[in-house]
Design a protein around this motif. Structure first.
Motif, PDB file in Angstrom:
ATOM      1  N   UNK A   1      94.409   5.332 -33.395  1.00 35.53           N
ATOM      2  CA  UNK A   1      95.166   5.408 -34.785  1.00 35.53           C
ATOM      3  C   UNK A   1      96.604   4.920 -34.549  1.00 35.53           C
ATOM      4  N   UNK A   2      96.974   4.478 -35.714  1.00 38.75           N
ATOM      5  CA  UNK A   2      98.508   3.745 -35.734  1.00 38.75           C
ATOM      6  C   UNK A   2      99.106   4.034 -37.180  1.00 38.75           C
ATOM      7  N   UNK A   3     100.372   3.775 -36.908  1.00 37.96           N
ATOM      8  CA  UNK A   3     101.116   4.014 -38.322  1.00 37.96           C
ATOM      9  C   UNK A   3     101.005   2.904 -39.171  1.00 37.96           C
ATOM     10  N   UNK A   4     100.580   2.908 -40.490  1.00 39.65           N
ATOM     11  CA  UNK A   4     100.540   1.786 -41.448  1.00 39.65           C
ATOM     12  C   UNK A   4     101.953   1.566 -41.801  1.00 39.65           C
ATOM     13  N   UNK A   5     102.139   0.127 -42.110  1.00 43.24           N
ATOM     14  CA  UNK A   5     103.290  -0.450 -42.361  1.00 43.24           C
ATOM     15  C   UNK A   5     103.436  -0.094 -43.930  1.00 43.24           C
ATOM     16  N   UNK A   6     104.021   0.742 -44.264  1.00 43.68           N
ATOM     17  CA  UNK A   6     104.251   0.863 -45.944  1.00 43.68           C
ATOM     18  C   UNK A   6     106.076   0.739 -46.019  1.00 43.68           C
ATOM     19  N   UNK A   7     106.620   0.144 -45.266  1.00 44.62           N
ATOM     20  CA  UNK A   7     108.067  -0.051 -45.307  1.00 44.62           C
ATOM     21  C   UNK A   7     108.376  -1.225 -46.137  1.00 44.62           C
ATOM     22  N   UNK A   8     107.540  -2.277 -46.366  1.00 46.06           N
ATOM     23  CA  UNK A   8     107.601  -3.260 -47.229  1.00 46.06           C
ATOM     24  C   UNK A   8     108.506  -4.478 -46.179  1.00 46.06           C
ATOM     25  N   UNK A   9     108.844  -3.985 -45.138  1.00 49.14           N
ATOM     26  CA  UNK A   9     109.418  -5.156 -44.407  1.00 49.14           C
ATOM     27  C   UNK A   9     108.437  -6.090 -43.400  1.00 49.14           C
ATOM     28  N   UNK A  10     108.715  -6.937 -42.792  1.00 44.96           N
ATOM     29  CA  UNK A  10     107.758  -7.770 -42.036  1.00 44.96           C
ATOM     30  C   UNK A  10     106.764  -6.938 -40.806  1.00 44.96           C
ATOM     31  N   UNK A  11     107.829  -5.955 -40.368  1.00 45.03           N
ATOM     32  CA  UNK A  11     107.402  -5.271 -39.095  1.00 45.03           C
ATOM     33  C   UNK A  11     107.019  -6.092 -37.771  1.00 45.03           C
ATOM     34  N   UNK A  12     106.203  -5.292 -36.958  1.00 43.24           N
ATOM     35  CA  UNK A  12     105.799  -5.917 -35.758  1.00 43.24           C
ATOM     36  C   UNK A  12     104.339  -6.278 -35.890  1.00 43.24           C
ATOM     37  N   UNK A  13     104.182  -7.767 -35.678  1.00 45.55           N
ATOM     38  CA  UNK A  13     102.842  -8.349 -35.932  1.00 45.55           C
ATOM     39  C   UNK A  13     101.971  -7.979 -34.870  1.00 45.55           C
ATOM     40  N   UNK A  14     100.677  -7.487 -35.028  1.00 48.81           N
ATOM     41  CA  UNK A  14      99.464  -7.257 -34.036  1.00 48.81           C
ATOM     42  C   UNK A  14      98.880  -8.456 -33.812  1.00 48.81           C
ATOM     43  N   UNK A  15      98.485  -9.168 -32.443  1.00 46.93           N
ATOM     44  CA  UNK A  15      97.744 -10.091 -32.272  1.00 46.93           C
ATOM     45  C   UNK A  15      96.423  -9.983 -31.522  1.00 46.93           C
ATOM     46  N   UNK A  16      96.571  -8.724 -31.080  1.00 45.29           N
ATOM     47  CA  UNK A  16      95.244  -8.530 -30.262  1.00 45.29           C
ATOM     48  C   UNK A  16      95.110  -7.043 -29.776  1.00 45.29           C
ATOM     49  N   UNK A  17      93.817  -6.732 -29.386  1.00 39.53           N
ATOM     50  CA  UNK A  17      93.591  -5.537 -28.929  1.00 39.53           C
ATOM     51  C   UNK A  17      92.893  -5.600 -27.503  1.00 39.53           C
ATOM     52  N   UNK A  18      93.524  -5.063 -26.460  1.00 41.53           N
ATOM     53  CA  UNK A  18      92.881  -4.977 -25.196  1.00 41.53           C
ATOM     54  C   UNK A  18      92.618  -3.646 -24.721  1.00 41.53           C
ATOM     55  N   UNK A  19      91.244  -3.644 -24.449  1.00 41.92           N
ATOM     56  CA  UNK A  19      90.453  -2.348 -24.012  1.00 41.92           C
ATOM     57  C   UNK A  19      90.034  -2.320 -22.387  1.00 41.92           C
ATOM     58  N   UNK A  20      90.330  -1.306 -21.831  1.00 48.91           N
ATOM     59  CA  UNK A  20      89.872  -1.063 -20.674  1.00 48.91           C
ATOM     60  C   UNK A  20      88.837   0.184 -20.432  1.00 48.91           C
ATOM     61  N   UNK A  21      87.532  -0.109 -19.980  1.00 45.21           N
ATOM     62  CA  UNK A  21      86.791   1.127 -19.972  1.00 45.21           C
ATOM     63  C   UNK A  21      87.267   2.337 -19.052  1.00 45.21           C
TER      64      UNK A  21
END
Length: 226
Positions: A167-187
């Protein structure tokens, strides 16, 4: 004349006693005499040769135990090896196919990404507690915090899959925000990670203060796939 009669009677009694004694001596057993000797008892064991041998009819040995059938396994082991339950221990990263998809529902205040782990190995394996999740962003790596839900152990059968939510917060501020470039998963209980493309919202809102706005649920928190 009376004297002669008494003498004759005494002689008759003596003769009778003598005759009885002769008959007893010819082979009869005198009253009160010893009986014949008992038959000899064999000292050989009933079970055949060998001291303490159980008899062939299923008798017991010298310890009082019934002998095991010929060819029977008398070992004390249960016969089950470490892999007798059909599992190969914990799921290793190399045994899993890991994918991620956007599971956000319209109207939610938070976005959700479902991460699925599928067992591609030949045996069942187990997953417990939480997987490690990190988001790669243009501002650096961001580690997800655990939600704190109770985490059990899931036995993942060969060819089956299980999912958990991020779960993550949605960027509804209208600003550029922090750009997500990838997801790292460790079992769980692993050190080898897999990097996936991020399927969720492109950016996260900029937050002030410490703490991570991204949360990860336990294994199975997003439903179980087939």
């Amino acid at each position: 004349m009376r004297v002669h009669k008494l003498s004759f009677a005494a002689l008759a009694v003596a003769a009778g006693l003598s005759l009885t004694a002769c008959q007893n001596g010819d082979g009869g057993t005198a009253q009160g005499g010893p009986s014949s000797a008992p038959a000899p008892v064999s000292s050989a064991p009933s079970g055949g040769p060998g001291s303490g041998s159980p008899d062939q009819a299923g008798g017991k040995d010298s310890a009082g135990k019934s002998p095991a059938p010929q060819g029977a396994n008398t070992g004390s082991g249960s016969g089950s090896g470490s892999g007798g339950n059909g599992t190969s221990g914990k799921c290793r990263t190399d045994d899993l196919t890991i994918t991620a998809m956007d599971s956000t529902i319209d109207g939610d205040h938070e976005g959700t990404v479902a991460v699925t782990l599928k067992n591609r190995g030949g045996r069942d394996c187990s997953l417990s507690a939480y997987a490690g999740v990190d988001l790669k962003t243009n501002a650096g790596s961001l580690s997800a915090k655990r939600t704190g839900e109770q985490a059990g152990t899931t036995v993942l059968k060969a060819g089956k899959a299980v999912s958990f939510g991020v779960d993550y917060p949605l960027n509804t501020s209208g600003g550029s925000g922090v750009r997500v470039t990838g997801l790292v998963v460790t079992p769980p209980d692993e050190t080898k990670s897999v990097t996936l493309a991020w399927p969720g919202g492109a950016t996260l809102p900029v937050t002030e203060g410490g703490g991570s706005p991204v949360k990860v649920g336990p294994i199975g928190s997003a439903g179980q796939g087939g």
